[in-house]
Design a protein around this motif. Structure first.
Motif, PDB file in Angstrom:
ATOM      1  N   LYS A   7      -0.083  -0.071   6.978  1.00  9.31           N
ATOM      2  CA  LYS A   7       0.623  -1.343   6.789  1.00  9.31           C
ATOM      3  C   LYS A   7       1.384  -1.756   8.045  1.00  9.31           C
ATOM      4  CE  LYS A   7       3.195  -0.085   3.357  1.00  9.31           C
ATOM      5  NZ  LYS A   7       2.798   1.338   3.306  1.00  9.31           N
TER       6      LYS A   7
ATOM      7  N   GLU B 191      -7.989  -6.132  -1.926  1.00 14.87           N
ATOM      8  CA  GLU B 191      -7.995  -4.924  -1.108  1.00 14.87           C
ATOM      9  C   GLU B 191      -8.400  -5.243   0.324  1.00 14.87           C
ATOM     10  OE1 GLU B 191     -10.783  -1.078  -1.095  1.00 14.87           O
ATOM     11  OE2 GLU B 191      -9.295  -1.041  -2.736  1.00 14.87           O
ATOM     12  N   VAL B 192      -7.671  -4.662   1.267  1.00 12.88           N
ATOM     13  CA  VAL B 192      -7.992  -4.790   2.684  1.00 12.88           C
ATOM     14  C   VAL B 192      -8.907  -3.629   3.054  1.00 12.88           C
ATOM     15  CG1 VAL B 192      -7.051  -4.857   5.026  1.00 12.88           C
ATOM     16  CG2 VAL B 192      -5.778  -5.917   3.138  1.00 12.88           C
TER      17      VAL B 192
ATOM     18  N   VAL C 130      -1.065   4.181   5.033  1.00 13.95           N
ATOM     19  CA  VAL C 130      -2.354   3.494   4.921  1.00 13.95           C
ATOM     20  C   VAL C 130      -2.574   2.481   6.042  1.00 13.95           C
ATOM     21  CG1 VAL C 130      -2.474   3.798   2.420  1.00 13.95           C
ATOM     22  CG2 VAL C 130      -1.409   1.727   3.365  1.00 13.95           C
TER      23      VAL C 130
ATOM     24  N   ARG D 166     -11.158  -0.600   4.801  1.00 11.00           N
ATOM     25  CA  ARG D 166     -10.887   0.469   5.768  1.00 11.00           C
ATOM     26  C   ARG D 166     -11.717   0.208   7.021  1.00 11.00           C
ATOM     27  NH1 ARG D 166     -11.685   2.903   0.737  1.00 11.00           N
ATOM     28  NH2 ARG D 166      -9.894   4.080  -0.100  1.00 11.00           N
TER      29      ARG D 166
ATOM     30  N   GLY E 221       0.836  -1.190   0.000  1.00 14.90           N
ATOM     31  CA  GLY E 221       0.000   0.000   0.000  1.00 14.90           C
ATOM     32  C   GLY E 221       0.865   1.232   0.000  1.00 14.90           C
TER      33      GLY E 221
ATOM     34  N   LEU F  90      -0.875  -2.829  10.828  1.00  9.62           N
ATOM     35  CA  LEU F  90      -1.453  -4.143  10.553  1.00  9.62           C
ATOM     36  C   LEU F  90      -0.424  -5.247  10.778  1.00  9.62           C
ATOM     37  CD1 LEU F  90      -3.618  -6.077   9.558  1.00  9.62           C
ATOM     38  CD2 LEU F  90      -3.033  -5.424   7.200  1.00  9.62           C
TER      39      LEU F  90
ATOM     40  N   TRP G 207      -6.317   6.179   2.813  1.00  7.11           N
ATOM     41  CA  TRP G 207      -7.373   6.450   3.800  1.00  7.11           C
ATOM     42  C   TRP G 207      -7.008   7.776   4.478  1.00  7.11           C
ATOM     43  CZ3 TRP G 207      -8.891   2.357   8.053  1.00  7.11           C
ATOM     44  CH2 TRP G 207     -10.074   2.784   8.690  1.00  7.11           C
TER      45      TRP G 207
ATOM     46  N   ARG H 186      -9.055  -5.711  10.219  1.00  4.83           N
ATOM     47  CA  ARG H 186      -8.217  -5.843   9.028  1.00  4.83           C
ATOM     48  C   ARG H 186      -7.408  -7.146   9.086  1.00  4.83           C
ATOM     49  NH1 ARG H 186      -5.458  -0.091   7.158  1.00  4.83           N
ATOM     50  NH2 ARG H 186      -7.010   0.228   5.519  1.00  4.83           N
TER      51      ARG H 186
ATOM     52  N   LEU I 240      -3.572  -2.282   0.983  1.00  2.00           N
ATOM     53  CA  LEU I 240      -4.349  -1.355   1.808  1.00  2.00           C
ATOM     54  C   LEU I 240      -4.564  -0.070   1.012  1.00  2.00           C
ATOM     55  CD1 LEU I 240      -2.996  -3.391   3.827  1.00  2.00           C
ATOM     56  CD2 LEU I 240      -3.128  -1.556   5.520  1.00  2.00           C
TER      57      LEU I 240
END
Length: 212
Positions: free
Chosen positions: A50, A192-193, A48, A195, A44, A53, A155, A201, A152
């Motif tokens: 990463k 896509e992960v 975003v 939002r 991503g 996550l 956002w 997530r 990702l």
């Protein structure tokens, strides 16, 4: 605090490569046909989520691999240098590190999640030193990542800058589009992960990986 931090606390064929192709000495071995555990790319644009996550996946007991680009930037800032050297120098150093990280993890007996990847840093080189289709395939051939890349999306609500992330959100949007194009060019499927919260997530990624 950074909006992303607040969110995180919410609920739940070996070939001889021409020396001029990439210019990084090649010591990546061919794919190991006996390894069954996936090496998964989480990618991503900057900001975003990463890293957050990946931290959640690590907390859950999974092996994670840190992004090389931020390491290079952090080390340069610590030495009092500019965040990045010239684009080609930067890209080659990130690619060198990413290849070594791949080697260090390719034979693990459990799923491993990479914050970006050697595939992506190869794309950085391609931007400044375009590779032919044949040279690109030679460079990609040693890497046996899972064929689905978890991306990702940008956002704005969680986007924030820091010492190592100094770009605008508009830049993040452009990077997102370039990642979609590059991974597609390299033959990967994009998932896509959504939002949502960090735990959600992680759950989405693991569930999607299990179904892949």
């Amino acid at each position: 605090p950074c909006p992303r931090c607040r969110l995180g606390s919410s609920s739940s064929a070996r070939a001889s490569r021409p020396a001029s192709a990439v210019g990084v000495s090649s010591n990546v071995r061919r794919r190991n046909p006996h390894r069954r555990m996936p090496l998964v790319i989480v990618s991503g644009a900057p900001g975003v989520g990463k890293t957050t996550l990946l931290a959640e996946l690590s907390r859950l007991g999974y092996v994670t691999v840190a992004e090389s680009a931020r390491e290079v930037i952090s080390e340069r800032l610590a030495r009092g240098e500019s965040p990045r050297p010239e684009p080609e120098v930067f890209a080659r150093e990130v690619y060198r590190r990413d290849r070594l990280k791949y080697l260090a993890h390719e034979d693990r007996d459990q799923p491993t999640f990479f914050d970006r990847s050697a595939v992506e840093s190869l794309g950085m080189i391609h931007e400044v030193h375009p590779l032919s289709a044949a040279a690109l395939q030679v460079e990609l051939s040693p890497f046996s990542f899972h064929r689905t890349v978890f991306l990702l999306p940008p956002w704005e609500e969680i986007y924030c800058t820091d010492a190592e992330r100094d770009h605008t959100f508009a830049h993040a949007l452009r990077v997102h589009e370039s990642l979609l194009a590059w991974y597609g060019k390299c033959g990967y499927k994009i998932r896509e992960v959504p939002r949502t919260s960090v735990p959600e997530r992680a759950h989405h990624l693991l569930h999607a990986l299990n179904d892949a």
